[in-house]
Design an enzyme around this catalytic site. Structure first.
Site, PDB file in Angstrom:
ATOM      1  N   THR B  14       0.818  -1.218   0.000  1.00 30.18           N
ATOM      2  CA  THR B  14       0.000   0.000   0.000  1.00 30.18           C
ATOM      3  C   THR B  14       0.849   1.265   0.000  1.00 30.18           C
ATOM      4  OG1 THR B  14      -1.584  -1.240   1.306  1.00 30.18           O
ATOM      5  CG2 THR B  14      -1.898   1.128   1.215  1.00 30.18           C
ATOM      6  N   VAL B  15       1.807   1.318   0.905  1.00 30.28           N
ATOM      7  CA  VAL B  15       2.589   2.549   1.056  1.00 30.28           C
ATOM      8  C   VAL B  15       3.506   2.762  -0.147  1.00 30.28           C
ATOM      9  CG1 VAL B  15       4.162   3.831   2.536  1.00 30.28           C
ATOM     10  CG2 VAL B  15       2.487   2.282   3.561  1.00 30.28           C
ATOM     11  N   LYS B 107       8.172   1.330  12.017  1.00 28.91           N
ATOM     12  CA  LYS B 107       8.183   1.694  13.444  1.00 28.91           C
ATOM     13  C   LYS B 107       8.782   0.595  14.310  1.00 28.91           C
ATOM     14  CE  LYS B 107       4.277   1.532  12.052  1.00 28.91           C
ATOM     15  NZ  LYS B 107       3.088   1.165  11.342  1.00 28.91           N
ATOM     16  N   VAL B 134       5.190   6.999  12.385  1.00 29.21           N
ATOM     17  CA  VAL B 134       4.332   7.377  13.513  1.00 29.21           C
ATOM     18  C   VAL B 134       3.135   8.189  13.038  1.00 29.21           C
ATOM     19  CG1 VAL B 134       4.209   8.559  15.731  1.00 29.21           C
ATOM     20  CG2 VAL B 134       6.332   7.421  15.057  1.00 29.21           C
ATOM     21  N   GLY B 136       0.907   8.013  10.682  1.00 30.23           N
ATOM     22  CA  GLY B 136       0.593   8.189   9.270  1.00 30.23           C
ATOM     23  C   GLY B 136       0.912   9.573   8.741  1.00 30.23           C
ATOM     24  N   GLY B 189     -11.106  -5.790   7.539  1.00 30.70           N
ATOM     25  CA  GLY B 189      -9.697  -5.716   7.147  1.00 30.70           C
ATOM     26  C   GLY B 189      -8.913  -4.659   7.906  1.00 30.70           C
ATOM     27  N   GLU B 192      -4.202  -6.018  11.718  1.00 27.14           N
ATOM     28  CA  GLU B 192      -2.975  -6.625  11.205  1.00 27.14           C
ATOM     29  C   GLU B 192      -3.155  -8.148  11.158  1.00 27.14           C
ATOM     30  OE1 GLU B 192       0.083  -5.102  10.569  1.00 27.14           O
ATOM     31  OE2 GLU B 192      -0.246  -3.087  11.359  1.00 27.14           O
ATOM     32  N   LYS B 207       5.392   3.226  18.254  1.00 27.36           N
ATOM     33  CA  LYS B 207       5.331   4.645  17.876  1.00 27.36           C
ATOM     34  C   LYS B 207       5.692   5.538  19.067  1.00 27.36           C
ATOM     35  CE  LYS B 207       1.775   3.496  14.478  1.00 27.36           C
ATOM     36  NZ  LYS B 207       0.315   3.346  14.268  1.00 27.36           N
ATOM     37  N   GLY B 304      -3.233   4.239   5.915  1.00 29.69           N
ATOM     38  CA  GLY B 304      -3.814   4.330   4.583  1.00 29.69           C
ATOM     39  C   GLY B 304      -2.785   4.764   3.564  1.00 29.69           C
TER      40      GLY B 304
END
Lengths: 428, 428
Positions: B14-15, B107, B134, B136, B189, B192, B207, B304
């Site tokens: 995703t990232v 993290k 940390v 987002g 969803g 984790e 974090k 996200g």
């Protein structure tokens, strides 16, 4: 980077003394974080004899800010004098011409002359930083310039004048009219010497112009900010807006409409349960919306010795660490004057009318709105008193032009007492 | 600075894909803001054949992250793989050894091995940045490292796991028990693969360890964070806390007690009308208190694609602009391991007991509290059902030791059903 960074501080009011205190109190902390010493070498204010809440005996004294700005033992010039013209502007020009970097808290100067100063700085190879100019201790300049630099910014909003927010929230909580709370704020020392800067929305408008420049990559243009103060906000409207689930805030909004840049500082309604709606008293809040990050909300003290000095120190430490960014986040030569959006983005509106006690009166109002293309989301009529009944209307989204059109047509119906009130409802 | 900055991106989840999309969409914007091009040269993921939501055809492909990390055409290595050990750690070490700067969102890795990696980076003259690790999209690393660098930080608090906040606020709004909402979150969803990372407080604890290191100038030390998850938070306590004007949050708190550093991640009560109390759903919030700035509140999406990629890009652009800061805000060699505070700062506590229906029962409870030196601020007893009456007590400020002492003594009174519940009330 092991040589000390030598500061010259011009202006020893609340902010200047706050900076002196931080540097004196946290010398070791700052050295550890910068990797070098940050040292005050000289200071300057109009009146040397005034009793100040800090020991200044170890610093050279100048009576005149430009003289401080040209001293050989100053690397970084701190302009904490204020004012849109005059000595502050002159001293910054002198500092840049003499190869000094500049940190300033002067929103008025930058909102009006920021482009020219940014060009001077770049020509001289120096930087100007101004975190303290907007929203006091809230790190909004750094957030926009750096943290959100990977975003196309959609909208920047904020409550950025604590005095106005104090007045508006105090009116609501105490049920007092504007004039009474204004006098109270004056007695408490919350107002600028010229209170129009606060309640007229000018101070907050300066701040919005700076945020808009960074967010949208334009020249700061205070003269392109549409400004309306809070003087006409009535306790009636505050109560009625609350009845409909809103709060009234002096809200700055900058957004790209697709046809230009909209910059407004005006009283707006926001949902009572939104972060902006929940903001009480003198606190500031800035809301930034980017295409990747979504919505970021930043909240904190917008004024005062500690918060403002904290923001100045953020800039000082940035420069001490060797960070060198363009004034408004891009080279000044790349910035164009913003094209003002001719019409604001459509929004819902709050209307308050005093309806005369006649059959068919409400129907006439509804017809005028319908003819202007405005549809009604919610309407509430209160009981008659003195032959008039307050009517509140929340419209569906419409254009400011349609609202203006309807407002102009309403008196012609003969069923309205006085002037209708219209306030924009900002979606947050 | 006119040469392009060449990125190698390891991890195309995703990232990673979010970062690719931002660079592809905003190439011009980023160039304008950096003064140079930011270009992806190579990418890496485990499975080349997987269909991904971005065109990767113009980038070189590596199957193995360390191979990407040593490529000559990569200046900046983006570690977006994740995991406390294994390939992510190895690849970062390889990147540093080969003279690459590193941006990571990891993290767990930094909370556990951050000190050693910071030392490696400094030895190699490279930087490691980790804004995305940390909260987002919220710019909390930059705010702490830079904006508040002139402050002695008093306390850092935060709701930094959106899944936990979703579960807790959903329990309250829908009146559902923990297990039901946990299953709902799993179906949606939100959890984790190992849900203990979320609901056990471990992810949020990572974090907190990173924020504490920057705020208090210590080595990150995840093993020094006291962690309690939300698994034991009951719908009863959520309702009762609401009755008393509070909300239950999985709250991280780091503060210097004068005798050491307190780092806790645990369910706490906060006032319902505070910014933390009003935080609903998956949003994150970090509250930072500095001696000069007072209280700053930062709010935004904590996870996200867009928000996390926005934070990664903040680091990428920082490095592209030539900004080079020590990993935790000070040279790694200057950081000591934090001395854990043996006892937390005194606080008010919420206690819930099930009192048996006997004369004098409440007096016995009050005596136990009094003997432990605990005084009662507010108490509420509900009606009996099934022979037991819920009793809520909000204490005045007291120590965790006193609370533990009282809790241990309460069963001995013979007037309590089951286990008393105690939750700290954090002043915000």
């Amino acid at each position: 980077m092991s040589t000390p960074l030598r500061l010259g501080i011009a202006g020893l009011g609340t902010v200047g003394i706050g900076v002196v205190k931080i540097i004196q109190t946290h010398a070791d902390l700052i050295s550890a974080r910068c990797g070098r010493e940050v040292r005050i070498t000289a200071v300057c204010a109009r009146d040397r004899t005034r009793n100040r809440d800090a020991d200044l005996s170890h610093y050279a004294w100048e009576d005149c800010a430009p003289d401080l700005a040209r001293r050989d033992d100053v690397d970084l010039f701190l302009e904490l004098i204020g004012g849109e013209e005059g000595i502050a502007r002159e001293a910054i020009e002198v500092a840049l011409a003499h190869g000094k970097d500049v940190v300033t808290a002067n929103k008025a100067l930058l909102a009006v002359h920021g482009q020219q100063l940014a060009e001077s700085a770049e020509a001289a190879g120096r930087v100007i930083r101004f975190e303290a100019a907007v929203a006091g201790g809230i790190p909004v300049i750094k957030t926009l310039t750096e943290s959100l630099a990977g975003n196309s910014i959609k909208r920047v909003m904020g409550v950025m004048n604590g005095t106005c927010n104090y007045i508006l929230t105090r009116m609501q909580s105490a049920g007092l009219p504007y004039d009474t709370v204004f006098e109270e704020a004056r007695r408490l020392g919350y107002l600028e010497a010229d209170p129009t800067l606060d309640v007229g929305g000018i101070d907050a408008g300066h701040k919005l112009a700076l945020l808009a420049a960074i967010a949208f990559g334009t020249q700061p243009a205070f003269d392109a900010v549409e400004i309306e103060g809070i003087e006409r906000v009535s306790i009636d409207d505050i109560h009625r807006a609350a009845d409909m689930g809103y709060r009234i805030k002096l809200l700055g909004v900058a957004q790209s409409t697709g046809r230009g840049l909209e910059q407004r500082m005006s009283p707006c309604l926001v949902p009572a349960d939104s972060p902006l709606g929940q903001l009480e008293g003198g606190t500031n809040m800035v809301v930034i919306e980017g295409d990747a990050v979504g919505q970021i909300v930043l909240r904190g003290a917008g004024a005062g010795e500690g918060p403002t000095a904290s923001a100045v120190m953020s800039d000082v430490i940035e420069i001490a660490r060797g960070v060198r960014l363009p004034t408004f986040g891009q080279p000044a030569s790349a910035l164009a004057r913003p094209t003002p959006a001719r019409t604001a983005v459509p929004a819902a509106y709050y209307l308050r009318l005093e309806l005369v006690d006649k059959p068919g009166a409400l129907a006439k109002v509804a017809t005028v709105l319908g003819d202007a293309g405005i549809s009604i989301d919610r309407m509430r009529q209160y009981g008659h008193s003195d032959g008039a009944a307050p009517v509140l209307i929340v419209t569906h989204k419409t254009t400011p032009d349609a609202i203006d059109h309807a407002i102009a047509a309403l008196p012609g119906t003969g069923v309205i007492h006085g002037e209708p009130v219209e306030l924009r409802i900002e979606e947050v």
